[in-house]
Structure formats: C-alpha cells, structure tokens
Design a protein around this motif. Structure first.
Motif, PDB file in Angstrom:
ATOM      1  N   ALA A 148      42.319  50.679  30.422  1.00 43.55           N
ATOM      2  CA  ALA A 148      43.530  50.191  31.098  1.00 43.55           C
ATOM      3  C   ALA A 148      43.808  48.739  30.730  1.00 43.55           C
ATOM      4  N   ARG A 149      42.756  47.927  30.626  1.00 38.83           N
ATOM      5  CA  ARG A 149      42.962  46.530  30.235  1.00 38.83           C
ATOM      6  C   ARG A 149      43.508  46.458  28.808  1.00 38.83           C
ATOM      7  N   TYR A 167      37.875  51.560  32.879  1.00 34.82           N
ATOM      8  CA  TYR A 167      38.951  50.614  33.128  1.00 34.82           C
ATOM      9  C   TYR A 167      39.197  49.698  31.926  1.00 34.82           C
ATOM     10  N   LEU A 192      45.650  48.317  36.654  1.00 39.06           N
ATOM     11  CA  LEU A 192      44.293  48.763  36.966  1.00 39.06           C
ATOM     12  C   LEU A 192      44.283  49.670  38.191  1.00 39.06           C
ATOM     13  N   HIS A 193      45.085  49.311  39.180  1.00 35.41           N
ATOM     14  CA  HIS A 193      45.149  50.116  40.398  1.00 35.41           C
ATOM     15  C   HIS A 193      45.723  51.493  40.089  1.00 35.41           C
ATOM     16  N   GLU A 210      35.717  39.672  33.335  1.00 38.34           N
ATOM     17  CA  GLU A 210      36.568  40.490  32.471  1.00 38.34           C
ATOM     18  C   GLU A 210      35.763  41.337  31.500  1.00 38.34           C
ATOM     19  N   LEU A 226      37.729  44.526  37.436  1.00 38.62           N
ATOM     20  CA  LEU A 226      37.991  45.274  38.659  1.00 38.62           C
ATOM     21  C   LEU A 226      37.368  44.551  39.852  1.00 38.62           C
ATOM     22  N   ASP A 282      46.644  43.742  37.620  1.00 35.90           N
ATOM     23  CA  ASP A 282      46.069  44.389  38.797  1.00 35.90           C
ATOM     24  C   ASP A 282      46.814  45.670  39.161  1.00 35.90           C
ATOM     25  N   ALA A 288      41.938  47.185  43.152  1.00 33.46           N
ATOM     26  CA  ALA A 288      41.491  48.126  42.124  1.00 33.46           C
ATOM     27  C   ALA A 288      39.974  48.246  42.188  1.00 33.46           C
ATOM     28  N   ARG A 341      36.501  39.802  42.228  1.00 31.51           N
ATOM     29  CA  ARG A 341      36.782  40.397  40.922  1.00 31.51           C
ATOM     30  C   ARG A 341      35.574  40.242  40.003  1.00 31.51           C
ATOM     31  N   TRP A 375      45.506  53.040  37.366  1.00 30.03           N
ATOM     32  CA  TRP A 375      44.593  53.739  36.456  1.00 30.03           C
ATOM     33  C   TRP A 375      43.451  54.433  37.198  1.00 30.03           C
ATOM     34  N   GLN A 376      43.237  54.130  38.451  1.00 28.27           N
ATOM     35  CA  GLN A 376      42.080  54.661  39.178  1.00 28.27           C
ATOM     36  C   GLN A 376      42.017  56.185  39.076  1.00 28.27           C
TER      37      GLN A 376
END
Length: 356
Positions: free
Chosen positions: A94-95, A91, A82-83, A258, A265, A79, A340, A255, A85-86
């Motif tokens: 980012a994962r 995203y 991901l946050h 995935e 997100l 998390d 995120a 959320r 990466w905004q």
C-alpha cells in the motif's frame, strides 16, 4: 519437449478462442479485444499479489469509487490509503502503491509508462507486475507469469523440477508461447485457465483447450505439478505489548517506523520481537514508560510469512502528567477504528479489551 512454430501458433489461437468464449468478467477487466484502463490494471495487479479475486473485488470497487484516477490516489493522504488497504496483505504494498501513484502523477503527467522497462522504474513494480501491465494494459509482447500460469506451463511441458528452481524455465517457455496477436488477452486467458480449469487440485483436463498437447496429462502427473520444495518449519518469536490507558480512558497508539515489517502502520506500543528464549527483563526495559504493569492472562498469537509470534500484554493506567511525556496518539476505544492497525494489533486490542 519443444513445439514447432505451427504448433505454437495453434496453441495461441486455441487459447484466445477459448478466452473469447469463456473469459471471466472482472471489474478491472475490459472485454476481449477492447482497450484496457492502465490504472485499473495496475491497481488490480497490486491488490491481487497476495489475495484472491473474490476478496479483491470489494476493495477494488471501494478504491475506485474513492480515488477514480491515479492522480486522485496520488493526492490522497497515506493514512487513508493504509486504512483502506486493511485486509489486503502486506502494507508495504500500500505504501508503494501510494508512492507509485505520486510518481506517475507528478513525473509522467498521470499516464503510466507503456513498456516493461518504463514500468520497472516505478516504486513497487517488479518484473511480474511490469510484464502484466505492459501486456494487459498496452498489449505489449510481454509474458507475465503468476501462480496460475506457472501451473499451466509446468503441466503443459511436464516440468518436474520443483519450485522455485523451475521458475526460469517456466518463464522461458511461457515467453516462447506468447503470440504477437493480443498478448494481453492471451496472458489473461492463461490466468483464467489456471483459475477455473487447470486448478491446483482435480484439474478438469477433459474440458481444457490444451488437453491434446499437455504432456502432464499424457504422463498422468498433471495434478502433481508444479512440484514444490518442502518448506522449513516457521520459528516462533515473542514480545510484549504495552496497553497504556490514560485517566480519561484513552489508549496510546503510535506509528511504527516507515521501514521494516508493518512499516508506517499504527501499533499498541511494544517491545522488539525476539527469539522465544529472550529474557523478559530485556523486553520490559523497552516499555515506553516505567509503571506498575499488570500481565493479562493468555497471549496473542499471529503467524507471519516467515515466523509465528506470541505476544504477552502488559497493562497499566497512568496520570495525565505522565501521559504528556509520551509520544504517540491518544484515542478512545471507538476511535481505534480510525487508525490503520494491522491484523496482529487488532488481535492485541481485542484481547486487552476483555480485561477492561
């Protein structure tokens, strides 16, 4: 058009000489001829896949300060990643960045594989990134081809087949030109040339180190290359977002699964996104709870790569007992910034807050 071995050697030497004098100074890049940090090279390449150098700079610095090594990034909470990466695009990258860091830390002792073949086994690393990291970080004889290099090579050889059909030919010709000496610096030189001289519009051919050999310049078609196929018009999809407020003023977020678009997100709960003629009752049936909904004026629009989305927001207030039946996280308005939320959800939040 084909170059002789002597011409290829001359082109490579000319490009490296130009790079030594005119290279860009970038936070993830070592000076010409110096050893590169594979972690910085990999991190920057993933960040740059959808975004410009100017945009990436502050994100790269923030990531490096927060997670200075690949092991630090591997140990981070998803998390948090991901946050952070905004604003950097998909995203999913980012994962995969986080997954890749874990694999490198856990299975490779914190050291990246030093070949294209080894790098391709890591999550989120495709052919381009593997070639770029192998060449730049490990000075392997690899030939990465990004958008800048596509443009340079298509103009050098006057390749008029449109993208993406011309990509294999560009890759082949680029690989044939790659020198055995300093292939990493050579790759970065082509990237810099495309970014600063061989630009999409109004290329500065008069100061290009390859001007004498460039068939596109000789033919007068350099600014038109590479040619591109006309893109089809984007379709429009529609959906509902359900703005659910508890008696104490807190808002429900949850959320996303995935897998899929915006996977992992957080979102304001919503219906599936469907074709523009989708029945309203079908989307309404996907609300997390039966309630008295108020439709807010206007819609929220957002354009993804392959489609445009229009979202209608339905709002309601529910009791503490009804709230207890719902899955998700309850947060204050100010607390939303800790989640995120992708750009489309931030737009939905801003629109809903107009009607509080």
């Amino acid at each position: 058009m084909h170059f002789t071995n002597d011409e290829i050697h001359h082109l490579g030497r000319t490009m490296l000489d130009w790079y030594d004098r005119h290279h860009r100074t970038l936070p993830w890049r070592a000076e010409p001829g110096d050893a590169q940090d594979p972690y910085r090279v990999w991190l920057s390449e993933i960040m740059l896949q959808q975004t410009t150098v100017v945009t990436v700079g502050p994100y790269f610095a923030a990531f490096l300060q927060r997670w200075p090594t690949v092991t630090d990034l591997a140990n981070a909470d998803l998390d948090e990643v991901l946050h952070a990466w905004q604003g950097l695009g998909y995203y999913a990258r980012a994962r995969n960045l986080h997954k890749c860091a874990k694999v490198v830390a856990d299975e490779y002792g914190g050291r990246f594989p030093d070949t294209e073949e080894g790098l391709l086994k890591l999550p989120g690393i495709g052919p381009y990134t593997a070639a770029a990291v192998a060449a730049i970080a490990f000075n392997r004889h690899s030939s990465p081809v990004d958008g800048n290099i596509e443009r340079v090579i298509s103009r050098l050889f006057a390749l008029e087949t449109p993208l993406p059909d011309v990509k294999p030919e560009i890759k082949e010709k680029s690989a044939a030109l790659t020198p055995s000496d300093r292939p990493g610096d050579y790759a970065q030189a082509l990237m810099d040339l495309g970014a600063t001289i061989c630009t999409p519009r109004n290329p500065a051919c008069g100061i290009c180190p390859w001007q004498a050999s460039c068939e596109g310049r000789k033919s007068g078609i350099a600014p038109e290359l590479p040619r591109k196929r006309k893109k089809p018009a984007k379709s429009t999809r529609v959906g509902y977002a359900f703005w659910i407020q508890r008696e104490d003023g807190k808002i429900l977020v949850r959320r996303r699964p995935e897998k899929g678009l915006l996977g992992g997100l957080y979102e304001v709960p919503g219906s599936d996104w469907r074709a523009i003629d989708a029945p309203d009752d079908v989307m309404l049936s996907e609300a997390p709870i039966k309630a008295n909904w108020t439709e807010l004026d206007g819609t929220v629009g957002h354009t993804f790569t392959h489609f445009h989305l229009d979202v209608t927001i339905l709002a309601t207030k529910i009791s503490e007992s009804d709230a207890a039946k719902l899955d998700g996280s309850w947060t204050t308005i100010d607390g939303l910034s800790e989640f995120a939320l992708p750009t489309v959800m931030k737009k939905i939040v801003r629109h809903a807050l107009k009607y509080r």
